[in-house]
Design an enzyme around this catalytic site. Structure first.
Site, PDB file in Angstrom:
ATOM      1  N   ASP A   9       0.852  -1.202   0.000  1.00  0.00           N
ATOM      2  CA  ASP A   9       0.000   0.000   0.000  1.00  0.00           C
ATOM      3  C   ASP A   9       0.889   1.254   0.000  1.00  0.00           C
ATOM      4  O   ASP A   9       0.872   2.033   0.939  1.00  0.00           O
ATOM      5  CB  ASP A   9      -0.944  -0.009   1.231  1.00  0.00           C
ATOM      6  CG  ASP A   9      -0.202  -0.017   2.562  1.00  0.00           C
ATOM      7  OD1 ASP A   9       0.985  -0.419   2.598  1.00  0.00           O
ATOM      8  OD2 ASP A   9      -0.797   0.403   3.577  1.00  0.00           O
ATOM      9  N   ASP A  43       6.777   1.225   1.861  1.00  0.00           N
ATOM     10  CA  ASP A  43       6.438   0.239   0.827  1.00  0.00           C
ATOM     11  C   ASP A  43       7.251   0.521  -0.436  1.00  0.00           C
ATOM     12  O   ASP A  43       7.665  -0.410  -1.135  1.00  0.00           O
ATOM     13  CB  ASP A  43       4.951   0.333   0.463  1.00  0.00           C
ATOM     14  CG  ASP A  43       4.044   0.072   1.632  1.00  0.00           C
ATOM     15  OD1 ASP A  43       3.574  -1.056   1.804  1.00  0.00           O
ATOM     16  OD2 ASP A  43       3.809   1.021   2.413  1.00  0.00           O
ATOM     17  N   ASN A  85      -2.461   2.630   3.722  1.00  0.00           N
ATOM     18  CA  ASN A  85      -1.911   3.964   3.982  1.00  0.00           C
ATOM     19  C   ASN A  85      -2.776   5.046   3.355  1.00  0.00           C
ATOM     20  O   ASN A  85      -2.920   6.138   3.917  1.00  0.00           O
ATOM     21  CB  ASN A  85      -0.487   4.061   3.440  1.00  0.00           C
ATOM     22  CG  ASN A  85       0.500   3.310   4.311  1.00  0.00           C
ATOM     23  OD1 ASN A  85       0.317   3.215   5.527  1.00  0.00           O
ATOM     24  ND2 ASN A  85       1.532   2.756   3.701  1.00  0.00           N
ATOM     25  N   THR A 128       3.014  -6.093   2.837  1.00  0.00           N
ATOM     26  CA  THR A 128       3.528  -4.959   3.616  1.00  0.00           C
ATOM     27  C   THR A 128       2.426  -3.926   3.854  1.00  0.00           C
ATOM     28  O   THR A 128       2.708  -2.775   4.145  1.00  0.00           O
ATOM     29  CB  THR A 128       4.725  -4.290   2.903  1.00  0.00           C
ATOM     30  OG1 THR A 128       4.281  -3.761   1.643  1.00  0.00           O
ATOM     31  CG2 THR A 128       5.866  -5.268   2.670  1.00  0.00           C
ATOM     32  N   PHE A 170      -0.344  -0.612  12.799  1.00  0.00           N
ATOM     33  CA  PHE A 170      -1.299  -0.110  11.796  1.00  0.00           C
ATOM     34  C   PHE A 170      -1.847  -1.188  10.853  1.00  0.00           C
ATOM     35  O   PHE A 170      -3.071  -1.284  10.662  1.00  0.00           O
ATOM     36  CB  PHE A 170      -0.668   1.035  10.979  1.00  0.00           C
ATOM     37  CG  PHE A 170      -1.560   1.507   9.866  1.00  0.00           C
ATOM     38  CD1 PHE A 170      -2.648   2.339  10.130  1.00  0.00           C
ATOM     39  CD2 PHE A 170      -1.347   1.094   8.551  1.00  0.00           C
ATOM     40  CE1 PHE A 170      -3.502   2.749   9.105  1.00  0.00           C
ATOM     41  CE2 PHE A 170      -2.202   1.504   7.527  1.00  0.00           C
ATOM     42  CZ  PHE A 170      -3.273   2.329   7.796  1.00  0.00           C
ATOM     43  N   ASN A 171      -0.983  -1.979  10.206  1.00  0.00           N
ATOM     44  CA  ASN A 171      -1.457  -2.926   9.181  1.00  0.00           C
ATOM     45  C   ASN A 171      -2.448  -3.935   9.756  1.00  0.00           C
ATOM     46  O   ASN A 171      -3.408  -4.329   9.085  1.00  0.00           O
ATOM     47  CB  ASN A 171      -0.280  -3.687   8.553  1.00  0.00           C
ATOM     48  CG  ASN A 171       0.562  -2.814   7.655  1.00  0.00           C
ATOM     49  OD1 ASN A 171       0.104  -1.783   7.165  1.00  0.00           O
ATOM     50  ND2 ASN A 171       1.807  -3.223   7.443  1.00  0.00           N
ATOM     51  N   HIS A 176       9.889   0.415   7.858  1.00  0.00           N
ATOM     52  CA  HIS A 176       9.360  -0.906   8.217  1.00  0.00           C
ATOM     53  C   HIS A 176       9.392  -1.949   7.087  1.00  0.00           C
ATOM     54  O   HIS A 176       9.910  -3.056   7.249  1.00  0.00           O
ATOM     55  CB  HIS A 176       7.888  -0.782   8.635  1.00  0.00           C
ATOM     56  CG  HIS A 176       7.600   0.244   9.659  1.00  0.00           C
ATOM     57  ND1 HIS A 176       7.732   0.004  11.010  1.00  0.00           N
ATOM     58  CD2 HIS A 176       7.159   1.530   9.559  1.00  0.00           C
ATOM     59  CE1 HIS A 176       7.389   1.090  11.694  1.00  0.00           C
ATOM     60  NE2 HIS A 176       7.041   2.032  10.836  1.00  0.00           N
ATOM     61  N   ASP A 177       8.714  -1.605   5.983  1.00  0.00           N
ATOM     62  CA  ASP A 177       8.343  -2.643   5.017  1.00  0.00           C
ATOM     63  C   ASP A 177       9.495  -3.408   4.378  1.00  0.00           C
ATOM     64  O   ASP A 177       9.376  -4.626   4.159  1.00  0.00           O
ATOM     65  CB  ASP A 177       7.420  -2.045   3.947  1.00  0.00           C
ATOM     66  CG  ASP A 177       6.071  -1.630   4.539  1.00  0.00           C
ATOM     67  OD1 ASP A 177       5.690  -2.192   5.581  1.00  0.00           O
ATOM     68  OD2 ASP A 177       5.414  -0.754   3.951  1.00  0.00           O
TER      69      ASP A 177
HETATM   70  C1  BDR Z   1       3.171  -0.050   8.604  1.00  0.00           C
HETATM   71  O1  BDR Z   1       2.109   0.881   8.455  1.00  0.00           O
HETATM   72  C2  BDR Z   1       2.267   1.647   7.299  1.00  0.00           C
HETATM   73  O2  BDR Z   1       2.018   2.983   7.562  1.00  0.00           O
HETATM   74  C3  BDR Z   1       3.661   1.388   6.790  1.00  0.00           C
HETATM   75  O3  BDR Z   1       3.703   1.428   5.375  1.00  0.00           O
HETATM   76  C4  BDR Z   1       3.995   0.029   7.325  1.00  0.00           C
HETATM   77  O4  BDR Z   1       3.580  -0.986   6.442  1.00  0.00           O
HETATM   78  C5  BDR Z   1       3.942   0.281   9.873  1.00  0.00           C
HETATM   79  O5  BDR Z   1       3.105   0.185  10.973  1.00  0.00           O
HETATM   80 CA    CA Z   2       2.937  -0.532   4.191  1.00  0.00          CA
END
Ligand code: BDR
Ligand code: CA
Length: 344
Positions: free
Chosen positions: A9, A14, A38, A123, A164-165, A238-239
């Site tokens: 996303d 990403d 996102n 991701t 979040f994800n 992160h991703d």
């Molecule tokens: C995740 O949430 C999104 O905002 C980022 O792309 C990442 O995948 C981190 O919590």
């Molecule tokens: Ca992401």
């Protein structure tokens, strides 16, 4: 090389995951699928096409779910902006969208490849992957492994306990984590070790080319927002950690194969208890098997990944959590990827 479907996303981090998956020779990117997270589906899909144009991605790109399975979508506009990729300039897309729905493409690819050939790397929220499992449950036995960015064994980001994800679509996450296939979770415990420090940003900015410029812009904006919204001195990228785990698996397997070639006695590695705890032995990421369940009904904890790290917890489970990262190695991969794409 490991055949990977990257379900994403984009999203600043990403975007970096896409660059890494495209550039690193340990990975063969066979499809990119997009999911709302996102930002809205049209926005993240637009971003994916632009990134693909920049990075020379020729794998099919297909759009998937436009929101969670059952809940209301709530995008990460504070961190990624209105466009989902604020602050970074994308080229006009010359890559076109595949007409298939992402869920159909995932099912089609997994069913038409040999069992154990395809690794799924999500991701973003897990909506597409959960829908694919529902559509064709046989993919569960055919996928090599799911290596995802999401969750947190300790502290969350979207809420005190939820990342979040997973929080965006906990029902989908529940389907994915309980399906029975191998799921390796690269959550905040490990991705908060992937910080784009000033030193890292300088090394990337020293590169000469459109990908280095794009990555530099992207990290600068991501850093500003992570600072203002979340109080971080440097942003956690992160991703690409999920992608890096797959690279580590492939490189470790290749090194092992070379050893066996030199000395066939090495073909049966000594089995210690420590090995049993690893999904697949890798060199640069500490991964431990642990039962992981998803909170879908909590009053304060919806979207939490409940990771059982008690010493008494069973280790013969199909879920695993990444806990430690060799950050120097990780940033070396990212810088190599940027350089490779700019010299291609
Ligand atoms: C995740 O949430 C999104 O905002 C980022 O792309 C990442 O995948 C981190 O919590
Ligand atoms: Ca992401």
């Amino acid at each position: 090389a490991r055949k990977v479907i990257l379900d994403c996303d984009p999203g600043h981090d990403d975007a970096v995951a896409l660059l890494l998956a495209q550039a690193n020779p340990a990975i063969e990117l066979i499809a990119v699928t997009t999911v709302a997270g996102n930002q809205s589906l049209p926005k993240v899909t637009h971003n994916a096409l632009g990134i693909a144009t920049l990075a020379g991605i020729t794998a099919p790109i297909a759009a998937g779910a436009d929101g969670p399975l059952t809940r209301q979508a709530s995008f990460a506009t504070d961190i990624h902006g209105e466009s989902g990729l604020d602050g970074a300039t994308l080229p006009e897309a010359s890559v076109t969208l595949d007409p298939r729905h992402a869920v159909d493409l995932i099912v089609e690819l997994v069913m038409s490849h040999e069992p154990g050939e395809i690794t799924l790397v999500p991701t973003g929220p897990l909506t597409n992957i959960a829908l694919a499992v529902r559509r064709e449950p046989r993919i569960v036995d055919r996928v090599r492994e799911v290596v995802l960015m999401g969750g947190a064994a300790r502290t969350g980001n979207r809420t005190p306990v939820a990342e979040f994800n997973i929080w965006f679509d906990p029902d989908a996450a529940d389907v994915v984590f309980s399906a029975g296939w191998l799921v390796t979770m690269a959550g905040l415990d490990v991705t908060h070790q992937a910080l784009a420090t000033a030193e890292v940003a300088e090394r990337i900015a020293a590169g000469d080319g459109p990908v280095a410029r794009f990555t530099t812009e992207l990290l600068a904006e991501f850093g500003r927002r992570y600072h203002d919204v979340a109080g971080f001195a440097a942003p956690p990228v992160h991703d690409p950690v999920a992608v890096a785990i797959v690279i580590d698996q492939e490189e470790t397997a290749r090194a092992q194969a070379r050893l066996v070639q030199q000395d066939p006695a090495q073909s049966e590695p000594a089995r210690s208890d420590e090995h049993v705890e690893h999904v697949e032995h890798v060199e640069h990421v500490g991964i431990v098997r642990a039962p992981i369940t998803i909170e879908t009904a909590g009053r304060h904890t919806t979207g939490m990944t409940v990771v059982d790290l008690r010493p008494s917890a069973p280790r013969d489970v199909p879920t695993a959590v990444a806990l430690t990262l060799d950050a120097g190695w990780f940033w070396g991969l990212i810088i190599d990827a940027v350089t490779t794409l700019d010299t291609a």
